[in-house]
Write an enzyme that holds these catalytic residues in place. Structure first.
Site, PDB file in Angstrom:
ATOM      1  N   GLN A  72       0.830  -1.214   0.000  1.00  0.00           N
ATOM      2  CA  GLN A  72       0.000   0.000   0.000  1.00  0.00           C
ATOM      3  C   GLN A  72       0.860   1.257   0.000  1.00  0.00           C
ATOM      4  OE1 GLN A  72      -2.143  -0.923   3.581  1.00  0.00           O
ATOM      5  NE2 GLN A  72      -0.221  -1.313   4.662  1.00  0.00           N
ATOM      6  N   ASP A 110       0.342   0.973  13.728  1.00  0.00           N
ATOM      7  CA  ASP A 110       0.626   2.271  14.362  1.00  0.00           C
ATOM      8  C   ASP A 110       1.090   2.091  15.812  1.00  0.00           C
ATOM      9  OD1 ASP A 110      -2.709   2.042  14.206  1.00  0.00           O
ATOM     10  OD2 ASP A 110      -1.842   2.397  16.194  1.00  0.00           O
ATOM     11  N   GLU A 116       1.865  -7.636  11.823  1.00  0.00           N
ATOM     12  CA  GLU A 116       1.536  -6.565  10.878  1.00  0.00           C
ATOM     13  C   GLU A 116       2.104  -6.945   9.516  1.00  0.00           C
ATOM     14  OE1 GLU A 116       0.876  -3.704   8.544  1.00  0.00           O
ATOM     15  OE2 GLU A 116       0.056  -3.281  10.537  1.00  0.00           O
ATOM     16  N   GLY A 136      -1.662 -11.767   8.615  1.00  0.00           N
ATOM     17  CA  GLY A 136      -2.309 -12.283   9.821  1.00  0.00           C
ATOM     18  C   GLY A 136      -3.052 -13.582   9.591  1.00  0.00           C
ATOM     19  N   ASP A 159      -6.919  -5.379  14.811  1.00  0.00           N
ATOM     20  CA  ASP A 159      -6.866  -3.925  14.588  1.00  0.00           C
ATOM     21  C   ASP A 159      -6.539  -3.704  13.115  1.00  0.00           C
ATOM     22  OD1 ASP A 159      -4.631  -1.250  15.736  1.00  0.00           O
ATOM     23  OD2 ASP A 159      -6.490  -1.245  14.548  1.00  0.00           O
ATOM     24  N   SER A 210      -7.267  -2.376   8.990  1.00  0.00           N
ATOM     25  CA  SER A 210      -7.787  -1.265   8.189  1.00  0.00           C
ATOM     26  C   SER A 210      -9.137  -1.715   7.601  1.00  0.00           C
ATOM     27  CB  SER A 210      -6.780  -0.899   7.088  1.00  0.00           C
ATOM     28  OG  SER A 210      -5.883  -1.941   6.834  1.00  0.00           O
ATOM     29  N   PRO A 265      -5.123  -5.301   1.478  1.00  0.00           N
ATOM     30  CA  PRO A 265      -4.598  -6.432   2.254  1.00  0.00           C
ATOM     31  C   PRO A 265      -5.509  -6.851   3.404  1.00  0.00           C
ATOM     32  CG  PRO A 265      -3.361  -4.432   2.745  1.00  0.00           C
ATOM     33  CD  PRO A 265      -4.237  -4.114   1.558  1.00  0.00           C
TER      34      PRO A 265
HETATM   35  N1  SAM Z   1      -7.546   1.703  13.369  1.00  0.00           N
HETATM   36  C1  SAM Z   1      -7.344   1.683  12.001  1.00  0.00           C
HETATM   37  C2  SAM Z   1      -8.667   1.538  11.298  1.00  0.00           C
HETATM   38  O1  SAM Z   1      -9.656   1.178  11.929  1.00  0.00           O
HETATM   39  O2  SAM Z   1      -8.753   1.869  10.138  1.00  0.00           O
HETATM   40  C3  SAM Z   1      -6.381   0.598  11.630  1.00  0.00           C
HETATM   41  C4  SAM Z   1      -5.117   0.766  12.230  1.00  0.00           C
HETATM   42  S1  SAM Z   1      -3.775  -0.228  11.713  1.00  0.00           S
HETATM   43  C5  SAM Z   1      -2.819   0.968  11.005  1.00  0.00           C
HETATM   44  C6  SAM Z   1      -4.268  -1.278  10.415  1.00  0.00           C
HETATM   45  C7  SAM Z   1      -3.115  -2.135   9.931  1.00  0.00           C
HETATM   46  O3  SAM Z   1      -3.568  -3.401   9.419  1.00  0.00           O
HETATM   47  C8  SAM Z   1      -2.317  -1.506   8.780  1.00  0.00           C
HETATM   48  O4  SAM Z   1      -1.043  -1.144   9.245  1.00  0.00           O
HETATM   49  C9  SAM Z   1      -2.253  -2.609   7.714  1.00  0.00           C
HETATM   50  O5  SAM Z   1      -1.001  -2.678   7.055  1.00  0.00           O
HETATM   51  C10 SAM Z   1      -2.540  -3.853   8.548  1.00  0.00           C
HETATM   52  N2  SAM Z   1      -3.033  -4.999   7.774  1.00  0.00           N
HETATM   53  C11 SAM Z   1      -3.883  -4.956   6.718  1.00  0.00           C
HETATM   54  N3  SAM Z   1      -4.094  -6.207   6.248  1.00  0.00           N
HETATM   55  C12 SAM Z   1      -3.358  -7.054   7.030  1.00  0.00           C
HETATM   56  C13 SAM Z   1      -3.176  -8.476   7.054  1.00  0.00           C
HETATM   57  N4  SAM Z   1      -3.792  -9.267   6.158  1.00  0.00           N
HETATM   58  N5  SAM Z   1      -2.379  -9.008   8.018  1.00  0.00           N
HETATM   59  C14 SAM Z   1      -1.750  -8.197   8.928  1.00  0.00           C
HETATM   60  N6  SAM Z   1      -1.877  -6.837   8.948  1.00  0.00           N
HETATM   61  C15 SAM Z   1      -2.682  -6.284   8.012  1.00  0.00           C
END
Ligand code: SAM
Length: 282
Positions: free
Chosen positions: A39, A94, A114, A146, A163, A165, A170
């Site tokens: 991303q 984050d 992550e 994950g 937690d 996105s 992804p």
């Molecule tokens: N609180 C935020 C929201 O509700 O939008 C999300 C916060 S956090 C930054 C979300 C994280 O999930 C991102 O850093 C992203 O790279 C990660 N992520 C997305 N898909 C993933 C996957 N399949 N496995 C692990 N992490 C993943």
């Protein structure tokens, strides 16, 4: 990156939320901007929400309201679980959620899985208000999808926090039934999970599907809410699944150092507005 535009000498981030809804933030400075294999990762300094993490043009967290989300997705399950020792966070790049989990001395291990290492690096360096530049030795960083990670860890965790996105890119797989099934198997017999389940105003279909999937796996499922100003519609939902009955009175003694969560807020967050109750019952 059509979501950053200069207009009349001013820089604006516009989140393309829906066909008829755009959310714009005036930006002081683009502090960090890199493309990862997964991303586009940006840290922006905004006029009204301080520094913010933006992934593919969507605001994930900010230095002004990130604590609301991070406190509510962590302190509810950590306070409800009788003895949380081993905690898994899926996503959470984050580091804000891990920072809250680290407030529990009884927690022995915090695994942060992550998919995108660039997010963790960018937040530690440029978003300390949220990440706290977390260096607690109990936190283990794993840069992996994950979905695969939970499959490889059966009957391992007391609490799993998803937690993620939004269900695009992804993170789409993190909203699917098979993933929740693997999460259920990765939890110990008295384990519990929580996930962010989107906006009850704009994404009721996602919330209902998430609730239905988790109810199919867990005998005890509870939805709660919080208000996160930078999330579309403000009102946001979380869905908690538990393998054993939840004793809510545990929330009455909550006393961690926080900015949003307290015993009253944690007790009342499960009181749902009528439209949500009706949708979740239908
Ligand atoms: N609180 C935020 C929201 O509700 O939008 C999300 C916060 S956090 C930054 C979300 C994280 O999930 C991102 O850093 C992203 O790279 C990660 N992520 C997305 N898909 C993933 C996957 N399949 N496995 C692990 N992490 C993943």
């Amino acid at each position: 990156m059509n979501y950053i535009k200069e207009q009349n000498g001013q820089l604006w981030l516009t989140e393309d939320e829906r066909e008829n809804l755009k959310i714009s933030y005036r930006i002081k400075e683009i502090i960090y901007s890199e493309r990862s294999p997964f991303q586009h990762v940006m840290i922006l300094d905004s006029y009204d929400f301080g520094r913010m993490l933006v992934l593919d043009g969507v605001v994930q967290t900010t230095s002004i309201d990130g604590h609301i989300y991070n406190e509510m997705i962590t302190h509810v399950p950590l306070s409800l679980h009788p003895s949380p020792k081993k905690v898994l966070i899926i996503g959470g790049g984050d580091c804000g959620a891990a920072r809250e989990v680290a407030k529990y001395e009884e927690v022995e291990e915090i695994h942060l899985v992550e998919i995108d290492e660039l997010v963790v690096q960018a937040c530690k360096e440029h978003l300390p208000e949220v990440s706290g530049n977390l260096s607690d030795p109990r936190v283990q960083y794993v840069y992996k999808d994950g979905v695969q990670f939970v499959k490889d860890h059966v009957n391992t965790y007391d609490v799993i926090i998803i937690d993620s996105s939004d269900p695009i890119g992804p993170a789409q797989v993190l909203f699917e039934y098979d993933f929740y099934k693997s999460v259920h198997e990765a939890l110990k017999e008295d384990g519990m999970m929580v996930c962010q389940s989107q906006s009850p105003i704009f994404h009721m279909d996602v919330l209902k599907q998430t609730y239905a999937n988790i109810r199919h796996l867990f005998p005890h499922v509870h939805v709660y809410t919080a208000t996160v100003p930078t999330y579309p519609g403000g009102l946001w939902s979380f869905t908690l699944g538990a393998k054993q009955a939840v004793s809510f009175e545990r929330l009455t003694t909550f006393a961690k150092q926080t900015k949003y969560a307290n015993a009253d807020v944690l007790n009342q967050c499960f009181c749902l507005p009528q439209f949500m109750k009706e949708h979740l019952q239908s």
